[in-house]
Design a protein around this motif. Structure first.
Motif, short mmCIF file in Angstrom:
data_model
loop_
_atom_site.label_atom_id
_atom_site.label_comp_id
_atom_site.label_asym_id
_atom_site.label_seq_id
_atom_site.Cartn_x
_atom_site.Cartn_y
_atom_site.Cartn_z
N SER A 289 54.15 -51.03 14.73
CA SER A 289 53.52 -52.28 15.14
C SER A 289 54.27 -53.49 14.59
N HIS A 292 56.95 -54.13 16.99
CA HIS A 292 56.40 -54.76 18.20
C HIS A 292 56.10 -56.23 17.95
N GLN A 293 55.59 -56.55 16.75
CA GLN A 293 55.30 -57.94 16.41
C GLN A 293 56.55 -58.81 16.50
N LEU A 295 59.31 -58.27 18.22
CA LEU A 295 59.75 -58.41 19.61
C LEU A 295 58.85 -59.39 20.38
N TYR A 296 57.56 -59.34 20.10
CA TYR A 296 56.64 -60.25 20.78
C TYR A 296 56.92 -61.70 20.38
N LYS A 297 57.12 -61.94 19.09
CA LYS A 297 57.41 -63.29 18.62
C LYS A 297 58.71 -63.81 19.21
N GLU A 298 59.69 -62.93 19.34
CA GLU A 298 60.96 -63.34 19.95
C GLU A 298 60.74 -63.71 21.42
N LYS A 299 59.95 -62.90 22.12
CA LYS A 299 59.69 -63.16 23.54
C LYS A 299 58.96 -64.49 23.73
N GLN A 300 58.07 -64.82 22.79
CA GLN A 300 57.31 -66.06 22.87
C GLN A 300 58.08 -67.27 22.34
#
Length: 494
Positions: A289, A292-293, A295-300
């Motif tokens: 997780s 995943h956090q 990668l999500y922050k990078e995407k945002q």
């Protein structure tokens, strides 16, 4: 000898002990899985009535045929009862002595079994009963035994404590047992319930019970009162240094998304329980997780730094290492194996993932709920890592035929809806897209829409019969499909 054995068994069945309380569903679990599920339950983690825990473990060891280990646990239970309840030891040890009698019976040592049966009878006769006693102490023992089996026994455990409290309303042990059983019964419900006030009242009477306070923090979190929950948990961790408290706190911070703190707390529990497969699996899930956090922050657009891909890979490798350790320690939960397979796939080791899945498909001991998880997990593997969308569809459909876990079912339905939308956006006459929409409409109870979608699918098939996709299993799924024959969607769902 056979008549003696039958008479002995008839007497044994009259006892109130772990062997006669029917704590587990017959055939649902083997001894190994029972031991792991029991020792990881909220009730078992509670430090109170450790003797009940040893009695329960002795019973599980007997189911596994590990009789010497069972005898060792019974000895510890007897000694702990003397320490925990010196004034009630004779009555409370009736459970342990009854377990001794049953254990020796299963070992074929009938004289020893009879000796312990006589020991029970001698105590019971003094209270005008041949082999069993109905009293608050015995209700309490049964309550703890059921509570330490997990949430499936929580309701009956609660009833035992409530019955005992009718005779001893001020007994703190009974109040604590009732509060924890009420918590276990309430797990998964987010709204405020009467049990929360019961928990608060019990804590007021027993303010140094930090395990109860940790459970209160967890419940407040589930009720979306996160600020109050954090305040309670911080107080608990500032004063308590017990593994059962660390475990609950780790779950609390994992739910909060504070994964590094959760890992730290799970590792503290490992210092006390170094061979616990569930702990390693939980740590692995936290590392996964954390990746995943990032990668999500990078995407945002919330995170940018050059070494991000390497950090993500490092976290995934840490997750893999922990998940491998969980399986190496004979972790019994199916998701330990499916999560490991998914992590192998994520790191590019698809052949290892495939081997795990095929081994699981060959298992003959899976429950319906486990089979549903397996179909979903293998569908995800085919979908996201193998690029085999057609095969993934078939596994999702097989999973949706099993009506066990609504959450998993919704995830599979959502994925099928996304696939159907994509296919129809690419080709409005897509046979597969209309078939999926018809199937999903049928699942949702809309027969009229399902019929229209299947008519469109049949029309597309007539137009493209020469080059259209197969109606059965395809690709890898055809070679290594799960048990059960493939079926025509139209034939089955209309």
């Amino acid at each position: 000898i056979e008549k003696t054995r039958e008479a002995l068994e008839a007497a044994l069945r009259q006892l109130r002990c772990t062997f006669t309380w029917q704590l587990f569903k017959e055939g649902r679990d083997n001894g190994r899985s029972l031991e792991e599920k029991v020792t990881d339950s909220i009730g078992f983690l509670c430090f109170q009535s450790k003797a009940s825990g040893y009695n329960l473990l002795a019973y599980v060891k007997c189911l596994k045929g590990e009789y010497q280990e069972a005898l060792s646990y019974l000895k510890q239970a007897e000694e702990l009862t003397q320490l925990e309840h010196p004034d009630q030891a004779e009555i409370r040890n009736l459970v342990t002595w009854g377990n001794y009698a049953w254990l020796y019976y299963h070992m074929g040592q009938l004289e020893d079994a009879q000796a312990y049966l006589d020991k029970v009878a001698e105590t019971c006769r003094r209270f005008a009963s041949p082999y069993r006693m109905d009293c608050p102490e015995m209700d309490c023992e049964e309550g703890w035994a059921r509570l330490k089996c997990g949430k499936l026994q929580a309701e009956r455990s609660k009833a035992c404590f409530e019955r005992a409290l009718e005779d001893e309303p001020d007994n703190m042990e009974l109040r604590v047992g009732l509060a924890i059983s009420a918590y276990c019964e309430d797990v998964g419900r987010s709204q405020r319930r009467p049990f929360t006030e019961l928990l608060r009242q019990t804590i007021e009477l027993n303010p140094d019970n930090f395990y109860l306070k940790a459970l209160l923090a967890l419940k407040l979190q589930k009720m979306n009162d996160k600020t109050s929950g954090e305040k309670v948990m911080e107080e608990v961790l500032g004063r308590a240094q017990a593994p059962e408290v660390f475990w609950v706190a780790a779950i609390f911070y994992r739910n909060q998304g504070e994964l590094e703190k959760a890992v730290e707390l799970f590792k503290k529990v490992l210092d006390f329980q170094p061979a616990n497969a569930t702990l390693y699996h939980q740590i692995g899930c936290c590392y996964r997780s954390l990746a995943h956090q990032l990668l999500y922050k990078e995407k945002q657009g919330l995170l940018r730094y050059p070494g991000l891909p390497e950090k993500v890979t490092e976290l995934r490798e840490q997750a893999l290492e922990s998940m491998e350790k969980a399986v190496e320690l004979k972790g019994c939960f199916l998701n330990m194996h499916t999560d490991l397979a998914a992590m192998y796939a994520m790191l590019g080791h698809s052949e290892k993932a495939e081997a795990i899945f095929q081994k699981l498909f060959r298992s003959e001991q899976l429950t319906d709920k486990e089979r549903q998880l397996l179909y979903q997990s293998y569908g995800n593997f085919q979908d996201y890592f193998q690029g085999q969308e057609e095969d993934a569809i078939q596994y999702y459909i097989e999973g949706l035929k099993i009506q066990e876990d609504p959450t998993k079912a919704e995830k599979m339905k959502s994925r099928l809806q996304a696939i159907a939308k994509k296919q129809l956006s690419q080709d409005p006459a897509s046979l597969q897209g209309w078939r999926l929409r018809g199937f999903l409409a049928k699942l949702n109870g809309d027969k009229e829409l399902a019929l229209k979608c299947y008519e469109r699918a049949l029309g597309s098939r007539l137009q493209h019969s020469a080059s259209g996709p197969s109606w059965g299993w395809s690709g890898e799924a055809r070679r290594q499909k799960p048990p059960g024959p493939p079926t025509s969607w139209v034939g089955e769902f209309l």
